[in-house]
Design a protein around this motif. Sequence first.
Motif, short mmCIF file in Angstrom:
data_model
loop_
_atom_site.label_atom_id
_atom_site.label_comp_id
_atom_site.label_asym_id
_atom_site.label_seq_id
_atom_site.Cartn_x
_atom_site.Cartn_y
_atom_site.Cartn_z
N VAL A 22 13.55 -31.50 28.07
CA VAL A 22 14.90 -32.06 27.91
C VAL A 22 15.61 -31.45 26.73
O VAL A 22 16.79 -31.08 26.81
CB VAL A 22 14.81 -33.60 27.76
CG1 VAL A 22 16.18 -34.18 27.38
CG2 VAL A 22 14.30 -34.23 29.04
N LYS A 23 14.90 -31.30 25.60
CA LYS A 23 15.52 -30.72 24.40
C LYS A 23 15.97 -29.29 24.63
O LYS A 23 17.05 -28.86 24.19
CB LYS A 23 14.54 -30.77 23.22
CG LYS A 23 15.06 -30.03 21.97
CD LYS A 23 14.12 -30.14 20.81
CE LYS A 23 14.56 -29.23 19.66
NZ LYS A 23 15.96 -29.42 19.25
N LEU A 24 15.16 -28.51 25.35
CA LEU A 24 15.45 -27.09 25.57
C LEU A 24 16.32 -26.86 26.80
O LEU A 24 16.69 -25.71 27.08
CB LEU A 24 14.15 -26.29 25.70
CG LEU A 24 13.20 -26.33 24.50
CD1 LEU A 24 11.95 -25.51 24.80
CD2 LEU A 24 13.88 -25.82 23.24
N GLY A 25 16.61 -27.91 27.53
CA GLY A 25 17.39 -27.75 28.74
C GLY A 25 16.62 -27.07 29.86
O GLY A 25 17.20 -26.42 30.74
N LYS A 26 15.31 -27.22 29.82
CA LYS A 26 14.45 -26.61 30.84
C LYS A 26 14.27 -27.60 31.99
O LYS A 26 13.39 -28.46 31.98
CB LYS A 26 13.08 -26.24 30.25
CG LYS A 26 13.14 -25.30 29.06
CD LYS A 26 13.56 -23.91 29.47
CE LYS A 26 13.45 -22.94 28.31
NZ LYS A 26 13.87 -21.57 28.69
N ASP A 53 8.86 -32.90 14.46
CA ASP A 53 10.20 -32.50 14.01
C ASP A 53 10.74 -31.34 14.84
O ASP A 53 11.93 -31.30 15.16
CB ASP A 53 10.16 -32.10 12.54
CG ASP A 53 9.94 -33.30 11.62
OD1 ASP A 53 10.34 -34.41 12.02
OD2 ASP A 53 9.36 -33.12 10.54
N LYS A 54 9.85 -30.41 15.19
CA LYS A 54 10.28 -29.22 15.93
C LYS A 54 10.98 -29.62 17.23
O LYS A 54 12.01 -29.03 17.60
CB LYS A 54 9.06 -28.34 16.23
CG LYS A 54 9.32 -27.15 17.13
CD LYS A 54 10.14 -26.09 16.43
CE LYS A 54 10.30 -24.87 17.33
NZ LYS A 54 11.13 -23.82 16.68
N TYR A 55 10.43 -30.59 17.92
CA TYR A 55 10.98 -30.97 19.22
C TYR A 55 11.67 -32.34 19.21
O TYR A 55 11.97 -32.89 20.27
CB TYR A 55 9.86 -30.96 20.27
CG TYR A 55 9.31 -29.58 20.54
CD1 TYR A 55 10.10 -28.61 21.16
CD2 TYR A 55 8.02 -29.22 20.16
CE1 TYR A 55 9.61 -27.34 21.41
CE2 TYR A 55 7.52 -27.94 20.41
CZ TYR A 55 8.32 -27.02 21.04
OH TYR A 55 7.83 -25.74 21.29
N GLU A 56 11.90 -32.86 17.99
CA GLU A 56 12.64 -34.11 17.83
C GLU A 56 12.03 -35.24 18.68
O GLU A 56 12.71 -35.95 19.42
CB GLU A 56 14.11 -33.91 18.19
CG GLU A 56 14.81 -32.86 17.34
CD GLU A 56 16.24 -32.61 17.77
OE1 GLU A 56 16.71 -33.29 18.71
OE2 GLU A 56 16.91 -31.74 17.17
N LEU A 57 10.71 -35.42 18.52
CA LEU A 57 10.00 -36.43 19.31
C LEU A 57 10.13 -37.83 18.72
O LEU A 57 9.90 -38.82 19.40
CB LEU A 57 8.52 -36.07 19.43
CG LEU A 57 8.19 -34.74 20.14
CD1 LEU A 57 6.69 -34.55 20.21
CD2 LEU A 57 8.81 -34.69 21.52
N GLY A 58 10.40 -37.90 17.42
CA GLY A 58 10.51 -39.20 16.78
C GLY A 58 9.20 -39.68 16.16
O GLY A 58 9.18 -40.23 15.07
N GLU A 59 8.09 -39.45 16.86
CA GLU A 59 6.78 -39.85 16.36
C GLU A 59 5.70 -39.02 17.05
O GLU A 59 5.93 -38.46 18.12
CB GLU A 59 6.53 -41.33 16.61
CG GLU A 59 6.53 -41.72 18.08
CD GLU A 59 6.32 -43.21 18.29
OE1 GLU A 59 6.41 -43.96 17.30
OE2 GLU A 59 6.04 -43.61 19.44
N GLN A 111 2.10 -35.13 28.98
CA GLN A 111 3.22 -35.21 29.93
C GLN A 111 4.48 -35.73 29.23
O GLN A 111 5.58 -35.24 29.48
CB GLN A 111 2.84 -36.12 31.11
CG GLN A 111 1.74 -35.56 31.99
CD GLN A 111 2.11 -34.21 32.60
OE1 GLN A 111 3.20 -34.04 33.15
NE2 GLN A 111 1.21 -33.24 32.50
N HIS A 112 4.31 -36.69 28.37
CA HIS A 112 5.45 -37.22 27.61
C HIS A 112 6.02 -36.15 26.68
O HIS A 112 7.25 -35.98 26.59
CB HIS A 112 5.02 -38.44 26.80
CG HIS A 112 6.11 -39.01 25.93
ND1 HIS A 112 7.15 -39.75 26.43
CD2 HIS A 112 6.31 -38.90 24.58
CE1 HIS A 112 7.95 -40.10 25.43
NE2 HIS A 112 7.46 -39.60 24.31
N VAL A 113 5.13 -35.43 26.00
CA VAL A 113 5.57 -34.39 25.07
C VAL A 113 6.30 -33.27 25.81
O VAL A 113 7.37 -32.82 25.40
CB VAL A 113 4.37 -33.81 24.28
CG1 VAL A 113 4.78 -32.57 23.49
CG2 VAL A 113 3.80 -34.87 23.34
#
Length: 312
Positions: free
Chosen positions: A266-270, A246-252, A258-260
């Motif tokens: 992408v979420k943080l704009g880094k 939930d913290k990083y909106e991964l979905g599952e 590497q995927h995480v």
Amino acid sequence: MRIHQTLWNAAKFRQFFDFGNREIANWFPGHMAKGLRQMKASLKNVDYHIPFSGRNPLFQESLDIKPHLLVLNKMDLADLSEKQAILKQLKREGVGNVLFADCLTQRDENIKKVVPVVTQLIESSPRFHRTENMEYCLLVIGIPNVGKSSFVNALRRMHIKKGKASKVGGEPGITKAVLSKIQVCERPLIYLLDTPGVLPPKIESLETGMKLSLCGTILDHLVGEDVIADYLLYTLNKHEQLSYVDKYELGEPCDDIQHVLKKIAVKLGKTQRVKAITGVGDITITVPNYSAAAYDFIRVFRKGELGRVMLD
């Protein structure tokens, strides 16, 4: 979280962490060896010793720290469901005086117990019995980055209403030498000596070393933030602590670091711009900054935002 749990039950995550040929078990900087020598030299002026979290066998072998009080700090970050089991194990190891604490809390009831406990232990010990001098000097020792300086400051704040006397920080190695006496209480008159964190010259296993690095006890760059982040993901999945989803909106939940890290970046704009060579020439493309994502992932865990986890 219920959906995540269902996904967890169906997922096939790692049961073991592959350390490969990594070697992180021999980290003993010069200031640590120097600090241990200074502690030994200070013992003639010390009445009582507090190994503050972390169980470094060097303290017992080199400093003869009996009697002592073990303060387990940063309990706001730990899962205390096994608290009684921890106390029983410590008792089997000969540690009977234990306090759980959170030194950053303004009103920690357990910090209030420190002065009465140490006073009783000192006065009941024939080794330290005396009537001519009611001034006590205590040595605060422990592994790096467990909050020794925060402990000193918490006692000062509680008993003499004064601010920080010891510099604190979020990484190991802030305190590099045994400091001069710091008053923390007036009645009785108690002084503390803050000390640098000291690790054993050889950590017992890579598993132990990785746990220490995850908690910020070993400087991140010596291990590699990518490795620490991977071990963190393995640990969270192992403990079924899936709040990172939930913290990083991964979905599952996911077992691929590497995927995480890509999702986090992408979420943080880094992101970062890099040059790529193609058949028609060099072009600049934008790619996820995996190092920045790992940095955020680790520090969010250390702040307690990914849930409480007991690593041992």
